[in-house]
Design a protein around this motif. Structure first.
Motif, PDB file in Angstrom:
ATOM      1  N   PHE A 274     -20.991  17.522 -11.949  1.00 43.69           N
ATOM      2  CA  PHE A 274     -21.940  17.392 -10.831  1.00 43.69           C
ATOM      3  C   PHE A 274     -21.187  17.114  -9.533  1.00 43.69           C
ATOM      4  CE2 PHE A 274     -24.532  14.689  -8.095  1.00 43.69           C
ATOM      5  CZ  PHE A 274     -25.754  15.338  -8.061  1.00 43.69           C
ATOM      6  N   TRP A 275     -20.276  16.144  -9.564  1.00 47.84           N
ATOM      7  CA  TRP A 275     -19.506  15.776  -8.376  1.00 47.84           C
ATOM      8  C   TRP A 275     -18.623  16.921  -7.905  1.00 47.84           C
ATOM      9  CZ3 TRP A 275     -19.319  11.577  -5.112  1.00 47.84           C
ATOM     10  CH2 TRP A 275     -20.177  10.518  -5.428  1.00 47.84           C
ATOM     11  N   GLN A 276     -18.087  17.663  -8.884  1.00 51.22           N
ATOM     12  CA  GLN A 276     -17.188  18.764  -8.524  1.00 51.22           C
ATOM     13  C   GLN A 276     -17.935  19.848  -7.739  1.00 51.22           C
ATOM     14  OE1 GLN A 276     -15.019  20.213 -11.941  1.00 51.22           O
ATOM     15  NE2 GLN A 276     -14.211  21.950 -10.763  1.00 51.22           N
ATOM     16  N   VAL A 277     -19.115  20.233  -8.222  1.00 51.82           N
ATOM     17  CA  VAL A 277     -19.913  21.246  -7.513  1.00 51.82           C
ATOM     18  C   VAL A 277     -20.300  20.731  -6.134  1.00 51.82           C
ATOM     19  CG1 VAL A 277     -22.136  22.454  -7.482  1.00 51.82           C
ATOM     20  CG2 VAL A 277     -20.791  22.354  -9.589  1.00 51.82           C
ATOM     21  N   LEU A 278     -20.718  19.474  -6.085  1.00 56.83           N
ATOM     22  CA  LEU A 278     -21.131  18.861  -4.820  1.00 56.83           C
ATOM     23  C   LEU A 278     -19.974  18.896  -3.812  1.00 56.83           C
ATOM     24  CD1 LEU A 278     -23.034  15.516  -4.743  1.00 56.83           C
ATOM     25  CD2 LEU A 278     -21.166  15.900  -3.187  1.00 56.83           C
ATOM     26  N   ARG A 279     -18.806  18.461  -4.250  1.00 56.94           N
ATOM     27  CA  ARG A 279     -17.656  18.407  -3.331  1.00 56.94           C
ATOM     28  C   ARG A 279     -17.211  19.810  -2.914  1.00 56.94           C
ATOM     29  NH1 ARG A 279     -15.394  13.811  -6.593  1.00 56.94           N
ATOM     30  NH2 ARG A 279     -15.538  11.956  -5.267  1.00 56.94           N
ATOM     31  N   GLU A 280     -17.167  20.738  -3.886  1.00 51.64           N
ATOM     32  CA  GLU A 280     -16.731  22.100  -3.547  1.00 51.64           C
ATOM     33  C   GLU A 280     -17.702  22.768  -2.575  1.00 51.64           C
ATOM     34  OE1 GLU A 280     -16.210  24.083  -7.293  1.00 51.64           O
ATOM     35  OE2 GLU A 280     -14.285  23.097  -7.683  1.00 51.64           O
ATOM     36  N   THR A 281     -19.002  22.534  -2.774  1.00 48.25           N
ATOM     37  CA  THR A 281     -19.990  23.141  -1.882  1.00 48.25           C
ATOM     38  C   THR A 281     -19.895  22.536  -0.484  1.00 48.25           C
ATOM     39  OG1 THR A 281     -21.432  23.420  -3.799  1.00 48.25           O
ATOM     40  CG2 THR A 281     -22.439  23.709  -1.633  1.00 48.25           C
ATOM     41  N   ALA A 282     -19.725  21.213  -0.413  1.00 45.24           N
ATOM     42  CA  ALA A 282     -19.580  20.569   0.901  1.00 45.24           C
ATOM     43  C   ALA A 282     -18.313  21.083   1.596  1.00 45.24           C
ATOM     44  CB  ALA A 282     -19.525  19.054   0.743  1.00 45.24           C
ATOM     45  N   ARG A 283     -17.234  21.210   0.841  1.00 42.40           N
ATOM     46  CA  ARG A 283     -15.959  21.706   1.390  1.00 42.40           C
ATOM     47  C   ARG A 283     -16.125  23.119   1.934  1.00 42.40           C
ATOM     48  NH1 ARG A 283     -12.016  20.011   3.808  1.00 42.40           N
ATOM     49  NH2 ARG A 283     -13.217  21.331   5.164  1.00 42.40           N
ATOM     50  N   ALA A 284     -16.836  23.967   1.181  1.00 45.43           N
ATOM     51  CA  ALA A 284     -17.022  25.356   1.611  1.00 45.43           C
ATOM     52  C   ALA A 284     -17.956  25.448   2.815  1.00 45.43           C
ATOM     53  CB  ALA A 284     -17.579  26.190   0.454  1.00 45.43           C
ATOM     54  N   THR A 285     -18.836  24.485   2.977  1.00 47.65           N
ATOM     55  CA  THR A 285     -19.797  24.507   4.089  1.00 47.65           C
ATOM     56  C   THR A 285     -19.187  23.945   5.367  1.00 47.65           C
ATOM     57  OG1 THR A 285     -21.619  24.271   2.514  1.00 47.65           O
ATOM     58  CG2 THR A 285     -22.111  23.769   4.821  1.00 47.65           C
ATOM     59  N   ALA A 286     -18.370  22.891   5.232  1.00 45.20           N
ATOM     60  CA  ALA A 286     -17.742  22.290   6.412  1.00 45.20           C
ATOM     61  C   ALA A 286     -16.606  23.189   6.897  1.00 45.20           C
ATOM     62  CB  ALA A 286     -17.210  20.904   6.083  1.00 45.20           C
ATOM     63  N   LEU A 287     -16.298  23.127   8.191  1.00 48.48           N
ATOM     64  CA  LEU A 287     -15.160  23.885   8.711  1.00 48.48           C
ATOM     65  C   LEU A 287     -13.862  23.343   8.109  1.00 48.48           C
ATOM     66  CD1 LEU A 287     -16.055  24.440  12.466  1.00 48.48           C
ATOM     67  CD2 LEU A 287     -16.178  26.037  10.568  1.00 48.48           C
ATOM     68  N   PRO A 288     -12.871  24.223   7.905  1.00 53.10           N
ATOM     69  CA  PRO A 288     -11.647  23.805   7.190  1.00 53.10           C
ATOM     70  C   PRO A 288     -10.869  22.686   7.883  1.00 53.10           C
ATOM     71  CG  PRO A 288     -11.500  26.097   7.967  1.00 53.10           C
ATOM     72  CD  PRO A 288     -12.900  25.651   8.184  1.00 53.10           C
ATOM     73  N   GLN A 289     -11.013  22.548   9.215  1.00 56.79           N
ATOM     74  CA  GLN A 289     -10.261  21.500   9.919  1.00 56.79           C
ATOM     75  C   GLN A 289     -10.840  20.099   9.702  1.00 56.79           C
ATOM     76  OE1 GLN A 289     -11.629  24.169  11.227  1.00 56.79           O
ATOM     77  NE2 GLN A 289     -10.276  25.248  12.639  1.00 56.79           N
ATOM     78  N   MET A 290     -11.997  20.012   9.054  1.00 55.37           N
ATOM     79  CA  MET A 290     -12.666  18.713   8.947  1.00 55.37           C
ATOM     80  C   MET A 290     -12.374  18.045   7.617  1.00 55.37           C
ATOM     81  SD  MET A 290     -16.349  19.640  10.495  1.00 55.37           S
ATOM     82  CE  MET A 290     -16.594  19.966  12.236  1.00 55.37           C
ATOM     83  N   ARG A 291     -12.174  16.735   7.662  1.00 56.80           N
ATOM     84  CA  ARG A 291     -11.987  16.016   6.399  1.00 56.80           C
ATOM     85  C   ARG A 291     -13.305  15.957   5.637  1.00 56.80           C
ATOM     86  NH1 ARG A 291      -9.814  10.527   8.644  1.00 56.80           N
ATOM     87  NH2 ARG A 291      -9.215  11.957  10.287  1.00 56.80           N
ATOM     88  N   VAL A 292     -13.214  16.057   4.329  1.00 54.03           N
ATOM     89  CA  VAL A 292     -14.391  15.971   3.467  1.00 54.03           C
ATOM     90  C   VAL A 292     -14.073  14.914   2.421  1.00 54.03           C
ATOM     91  CG1 VAL A 292     -15.955  17.216   1.946  1.00 54.03           C
ATOM     92  CG2 VAL A 292     -14.935  18.398   3.889  1.00 54.03           C
ATOM     93  N   ASP A 293     -14.280  13.659   2.791  1.00 56.91           N
ATOM     94  CA  ASP A 293     -13.928  12.527   1.954  1.00 56.91           C
ATOM     95  C   ASP A 293     -15.235  11.973   1.386  1.00 56.91           C
ATOM     96  OD1 ASP A 293     -12.522  10.513   0.823  1.00 56.91           O
ATOM     97  OD2 ASP A 293     -12.154   9.406   2.678  1.00 56.91           O
ATOM     98  N   ILE A 294     -15.601  12.467   0.198  1.00 53.24           N
ATOM     99  CA  ILE A 294     -16.898  12.112  -0.393  1.00 53.24           C
ATOM    100  C   ILE A 294     -16.649  11.228  -1.603  1.00 53.24           C
ATOM    101  CG2 ILE A 294     -19.053  13.012  -1.346  1.00 53.24           C
ATOM    102  CD1 ILE A 294     -18.432  15.665   0.035  1.00 53.24           C
ATOM    103  N   VAL A 295     -17.103   9.986  -1.537  1.00 55.60           N
ATOM    104  CA  VAL A 295     -16.804   9.028  -2.607  1.00 55.60           C
ATOM    105  C   VAL A 295     -18.085   8.372  -3.119  1.00 55.60           C
ATOM    106  CG1 VAL A 295     -14.522   8.559  -1.632  1.00 55.60           C
ATOM    107  CG2 VAL A 295     -16.444   7.097  -1.022  1.00 55.60           C
ATOM    108  N   ALA A 296     -17.981   7.814  -4.319  1.00 48.65           N
ATOM    109  CA  ALA A 296     -19.122   7.130  -4.916  1.00 48.65           C
ATOM    110  C   ALA A 296     -19.316   5.761  -4.274  1.00 48.65           C
ATOM    111  CB  ALA A 296     -18.912   6.974  -6.421  1.00 48.65           C
ATOM    112  N   ALA A 297     -20.579   5.367  -4.141  1.00 48.94           N
ATOM    113  CA  ALA A 297     -20.897   4.035  -3.628  1.00 48.94           C
ATOM    114  C   ALA A 297     -20.349   2.990  -4.590  1.00 48.94           C
ATOM    115  CB  ALA A 297     -22.406   3.886  -3.478  1.00 48.94           C
ATOM    116  N   ALA A 298     -20.053   1.811  -4.058  1.00 49.05           N
ATOM    117  CA  ALA A 298     -19.428   0.770  -4.877  1.00 49.05           C
ATOM    118  C   ALA A 298     -20.406  -0.320  -5.291  1.00 49.05           C
ATOM    119  CB  ALA A 298     -18.266   0.146  -4.111  1.00 49.05           C
ATOM    120  N   LEU A 299     -21.528  -0.458  -4.593  1.00 46.46           N
ATOM    121  CA  LEU A 299     -22.356  -1.655  -4.768  1.00 46.46           C
ATOM    122  C   LEU A 299     -23.616  -1.424  -5.595  1.00 46.46           C
ATOM    123  CD1 LEU A 299     -22.089  -2.986  -1.106  1.00 46.46           C
ATOM    124  CD2 LEU A 299     -20.701  -3.629  -3.087  1.00 46.46           C
ATOM    125  N   GLY A 300     -23.860  -0.170  -6.000  1.00 49.41           N
ATOM    126  CA  GLY A 300     -25.022   0.123  -6.838  1.00 49.41           C
ATOM    127  C   GLY A 300     -26.321  -0.324  -6.199  1.00 49.41           C
TER     128      GLY A 300
END
Lengths: 324, 324
Positions: A274-300
């Motif tokens: 699930f996370w892999q598809v989410l990250r790959e899709t966000a990466r493909a949608t954002a311009l290549p010069q932009m950081r795509v740092d997508i992480v899980a929340a820590a506090l639930g």
């Protein structure tokens, strides 16, 4: 000087409260309870007063921070309404709490307060700018920009759940087609899996087995568990959610270029694929010069409570400065 | 104390410069010229030096503000590259200009500087938070949040042109389908009209007449003129642009809830029907509680130059404070 902070979290179906000392990183006392069967604003307040007085145990709080599960006018300290509980229309919650506890209070909506919690105490620490997204019954979001909650001109910023990513997609309750919430929220994942199980009798064996053939028992959580065991129909239903979130996040990155995106909520516990598809899709949608740092929340589920504590600390510091 | 501000606008095909006194609202001198046939960074600089020295007429500027048509590291004062002109890779433009003119300088990309210009001197005055969008050869954007340019973590914020609003739409040069730029930029409006004229020989009589049957001569401007005269094919081609912009703007409103959205660029001169579709689509996409205040830019092609002047004024004020 009082040093005790009171953190309150008014949810739709659950309430929580906690007390913590200023500068401390663990709760001194913490309690979470379910709401009553037919709640209204008054019953919510009675439950919260009970929790607060129990946890305060006779002490006086220095400040009160509040997360509310619905639209809030944070500057005025007023609840606009609750989508789940009647009687919350235009309640001056900050004023009510200040009179009750004789301490300054601050309130914001749960997505903003949870974002604030993750920024101050969780996965957002050190991020210059961040978008927090919670994916569960709905899809909510909150921005922290330059170290402050970004509320927007009408206090409504962060509504990534209602951005449109597929105008030919399924119709949402909000009246639009293919908004992120329609594709990615838990109830809609379940509904999609149910519809596909009905329409495709030859598919979804594992998922069917898990609910013993009772399609009404299909939830997002069961769908996720079936997908993890190799059920392809279940995975396809989850894929749509991961894809929709990925496009929505990629669009948000293109618009604001934050340094971090943080994802919490039950749906995000759907596994690495699930996370892999989410990250790959966000990466493909954002311009290549932009950081795509997508992480899980820590506090639930405690993110709003941690954010409420951080809000309380902030106003306690402001009060202390005033009296210096 | 020198009181003259120098404003420079490096475009892809045109350059402009102006001088203005601090606190003044009209140019003391202003000049816009076309670039040469095969430009490079050096020829761009020579043209700009020529303009600047001519307009300064022997006076020393107090500060220099610069708009650059391409990605910029504003904090470092460095041009990253130009998409139109070779030789601009990693040029420390602020340092170069400061050495040449013995005055402090600041640079940002053209969309950000134009946004700053509209905020300080144009249609954005008084807006707490605003998104500026320019729709011409491409679709660019810039944010002003709490009275400051919002650059984003990688200096790339405001790329509404590359947000996806129709994942089944036509393929863009950026590799994605149905991004706002692919639907709404001038060249793509022209291309859509051309393709439909070819595929639908019975439609588009007025538009065909305007280009005397030469489909290669179809531009967005001609398409817009034909639509204004009642050509339904031309209007359909424009409609897609208005709709795509409307969804993109509605999504941006849902995410950030700005108090104002300002639209400039040649494509936005496509008439009241274009604006109506754009506004209605944005209104339908944004949540009903959010304001949707979408207005036309006030400064036209001079927005970057006005923004550059405002940048120069800002650093002149900072310098003055330092020496106080």
């Amino acid at each position: 000087m009082q040093s005790l902070l009171l953190a309150l979290d008014f949810g739709g179906t659950k309430h929580a409260a906690a007390v913590i000392g200023r500068g401390e990183r663990t709760w001194r006392a913490y309690k979470r309870v379910s709401s009553i069967a037919h709640p209204n604003a008054e019953s919510d307040m009675q439950i919260m007063y009970g929790l607060a007085y129990e946890l305060l145990a006779g002490e006086q709080p220095a400040a009160i921070g509040v997360s509310f599960g619905g639209p809030v006018d944070a500057a005025a300290g007023t609840v606009i309404l609750s989508h789940h509980v009647t009687g919350w229309e235009n309640i001056p919650l900050v004023q009510v709490l200040e009179q009750e506890f004789h301490a300054p209070a601050a309130v914001d909506n749960d997505a903003n307060v949870a974002a604030w919690g993750e920024y101050r105490s969780g996965a957002g620490q050190g991020a210059d700018s961040m978008l927090y997204i919670t994916v569960s019954t709905g899809v909510g979001g909150g921005w922290i920009l330059k170290g402050k909650i970004w509320q927007g001109a009408d206090g409504m910023a962060g509504e990534i759940g209602h951005t449109v990513v597929d105008p030919n997609g399924p119709l949402c309750l909000c009246g639009k087609r293919g908004c992120v919430e329609r594709l990615a929220s838990g109830p809609y994942i379940a509904r999609r899996a149910q519809e596909w199980l009905e329409a495709q009798p030859e598919r979804g064996k594992i998922l069917r087995g898990m609910v013993q053939g009772n399609l009404d028992a299909v939830t997002a959580q069961v769908t996720s568990a079936a997908a993890a065991q190799g059920d392809e129909l279940a995975w396809d239903a989850l894929y749509v959610a991961a894809w929709g979130l990925g496009v929505g996040i990629g669009n948000a990155i293109n618009l604001i270029n934050p340094s971090r995106v943080i994802l919490g909520g039950g749906v995000t516990k759907s596994g690495e694929r699930f996370w892999q598809v989410l990250r790959e899709t966000a990466r493909a949608t954002a311009l290549p010069q932009m950081r795509v740092d997508i992480v899980a929340a820590a506090l639930g589920d405690d993110a709003p409570l941690w954010g409420a504590a951080a809000l309380a600390e902030q106003i306690a510091d402001l009060e202390a400065d005033k009296h210096r």
